[in-house]
Design an enzyme around this catalytic site. Structure first.
Site, PDB file in Angstrom:
ATOM      1  N   TYR A 119      10.629 -12.327  16.855  1.00 58.17           N
ATOM      2  CA  TYR A 119      11.013 -12.158  18.238  1.00 58.17           C
ATOM      3  C   TYR A 119      11.535 -13.487  18.729  1.00 58.17           C
ATOM      4  O   TYR A 119      11.331 -14.524  18.118  1.00 58.17           O
ATOM      5  CB  TYR A 119       9.838 -11.692  19.098  1.00 58.17           C
ATOM      6  CG  TYR A 119       8.743 -12.716  19.200  1.00 58.17           C
ATOM      7  CD1 TYR A 119       7.761 -12.803  18.221  1.00 58.17           C
ATOM      8  CD2 TYR A 119       8.705 -13.620  20.255  1.00 58.17           C
ATOM      9  CE1 TYR A 119       6.766 -13.761  18.293  1.00 58.17           C
ATOM     10  CE2 TYR A 119       7.711 -14.575  20.333  1.00 58.17           C
ATOM     11  CZ  TYR A 119       6.748 -14.638  19.351  1.00 58.17           C
ATOM     12  OH  TYR A 119       5.776 -15.589  19.423  1.00 58.17           O
TER      13      TYR A 119
ATOM     14  N   THR B  40       2.141 -20.094  24.629  1.00 56.94           N
ATOM     15  CA  THR B  40       0.732 -20.439  24.408  1.00 56.94           C
ATOM     16  C   THR B  40       0.552 -21.699  23.562  1.00 56.94           C
ATOM     17  O   THR B  40      -0.512 -22.303  23.571  1.00 56.94           O
ATOM     18  CB  THR B  40      -0.022 -19.284  23.729  1.00 56.94           C
ATOM     19  OG1 THR B  40       0.607 -18.986  22.488  1.00 56.94           O
ATOM     20  CG2 THR B  40      -0.072 -18.065  24.628  1.00 56.94           C
ATOM     21  N   ASP B  41       1.593 -22.090  22.820  1.00 61.98           N
ATOM     22  CA  ASP B  41       1.405 -23.197  21.869  1.00 61.98           C
ATOM     23  C   ASP B  41       1.032 -24.510  22.549  1.00 61.98           C
ATOM     24  O   ASP B  41       0.237 -25.280  22.018  1.00 61.98           O
ATOM     25  CB  ASP B  41       2.676 -23.401  21.032  1.00 61.98           C
ATOM     26  CG  ASP B  41       2.906 -22.259  20.058  1.00 61.98           C
ATOM     27  OD1 ASP B  41       2.008 -21.404  19.912  1.00 61.98           O
ATOM     28  OD2 ASP B  41       3.997 -22.217  19.450  1.00 61.98           O
TER      29      ASP B  41
END
Ligand code: GLU
Length: 383
Positions: A82, A148-149
């Site tokens: 994605y 989120t990383d």
């Protein structure tokens, strides 16, 4: 493999674009489209000197979108791939039925990047924009959508530079918006609930995913793919959120880490040096060769490392470089003067800050000319 887009909107350098979508303008005096709060809570109390929202009005929440998987869309030529940062802020709120019953929303697109590309090029305008929104009493809370990383790093940076005690809540997702059981819409709804809650005031910057509320200081990502990836390993989460209510496990603390002004220019270089069996001093010397003004050790165990590395860190500290010992372990405190004699070396123990957050604190200290190891140690000890 996920293909990542890396488009920083021109608005980051040229001022942010403001898109008010599907809801009333929080800056205007007009009544919101709906006045039924599903959270069952009143609007947050105003800061002193600011006008309270009119009775019956919903809390005004501004959503600042930065990208990440929460804005990701499936890649047509791969079952698992994605592209992060494809959906707009408007797309995100359109995917959350009933969100306009919780708060009066406005949205702004700050960037649309995967958070692996996050840096102070986005942080500085983002922080300035939040301070501007609160200083002008344009919102009762801010929600930031984010990959989120590095969400924990952005949360920690904002926790140190946002001037108001109104809620700032970061939300991300582990699955793209087009996935089966995408978690983004639920996480965004939860984040808006938290930002709209009067109980969130004074908790500093928060991160909300998977029904759980984390504080910026402690939260960290622990799993590459699981929905339950975020933990607060040392203090535990500060609360949880369900469809009806927001629950905080402890009251907001009175004491906060020293707050800093938003840096005017990009922050000084601070490198993280990872430790492992057989490590030598080359990474420390490389960092110095690249003009790093600070070095953070992602040490083994209690922030330890091989003798040549410790000695190189001590030499750097004696030359005025801020040298901080943190740990690669993932939880627990790096204790001052325990396995390593910080007093002799001139190093600083990160205590319970992980390497990436330690790096940000060192950058902010450098910007503010705080380099004395004892003062740096005090800053790490203050929460
Ligand atoms: N690496 C991307 C990012 O941090 C996708 C991961 C995610 O958002 O969960 O934005």
């Amino acid at each position: 493999m996920a293909r990542k887009s890396a488009t920083v909107f021109a608005s980051v350098v040229a001022g942010v674009a403001v898109l008010v979508v599907g809801c009333s303008d929080p800056a205007s005096d007009s009544a919101p489209a709906s006045t039924t709060a599903t959270s069952g809570r009143a609007a947050p109390a105003p800061a002193s000197g600011q006008a309270a929202p009119a009775p019956g009005n919903l809390p005004r929440i501004t959503i600042l979108a930065t990208g990440g998987t929460i804005a990701g869309k499936a890649n047509a030529n791969s079952a698992v791939g994605y592209t992060a940062g494809e959906a707009s802020a408007k797309d995100l709120i359109d995917a959350v039925p009933g969100i306009d019953k919780i708060a009066t929303l406005s949205t702004e697109q700050i960037s649309n990047i995967g958070s692996q590309d996050m840096s102070d090029a986005v942080w500085l305008p983002l922080a300035r924009r939040i301070n501007e929104i609160f200083a002008g009493n344009k919102a009762d809370g801010v929600v930031i959508t984010h990959g989120t990383d590095t969400i924990e790093e952005t949360a920690f940076f904002l926790d140190n530079v946002v001037a108001a005690d109104k809620p700032v809540v970061l939300a991300g997702s582990m699955r793209p918006s087009t996935a089966l059981s995408a978690d983004g819409p639920a996480n965004l709804r939860s984040a808006v609930q938290v930002a709209a809650s009067p109980d969130a005031r004074g908790h500093g910057t928060l991160v909300v995913l998977n029904d759980t509320i984390h504080g910026a200081h402690d939260v960290t990502k622990t799993n590459t793919t699981s929905l339950q990836t975020f933990v607060s390993p040392n203090d535990g989460p500060v609360g949880h959120v369900d469809a009806a209510e927001v629950h905080f496990y402890r009251p907001a603390t009175e004491q906060h880490r020293p707050r800093f002004p938003v840096p005017e220019n990009s922050m000084p270089r601070v490198d993280i040096v990872y430790s492992y069996a057989g490590v030598d001093a080359d990474p420390v010397n490389d960092a110095l060769g690249h003009d790093a003004k600070g070095i953070v050790l992602a040490g083994v165990g209690d922030g330890n490392t091989a003798k040549p590395v410790l000695s190189a860190l001590g030499d750097a500290a004696k030359k005025g470089i801020i040298a901080v010992r943190s740990t690669r372990v993932g939880s627990g405190s790096t204790v001052r003067n325990a396995e390593v004699n910080d007093d002799d070396l001139g190093t600083v123990a990160s205590l319970d800050l992980n390497p990436s957050k330690s790096r940000i604190l060192v950058q902010l200290l450098l910007v503010n000319d705080i380099t004395d190891p004892h003062k740096v140690q005090d800053a790490f000890a203050t929460r």
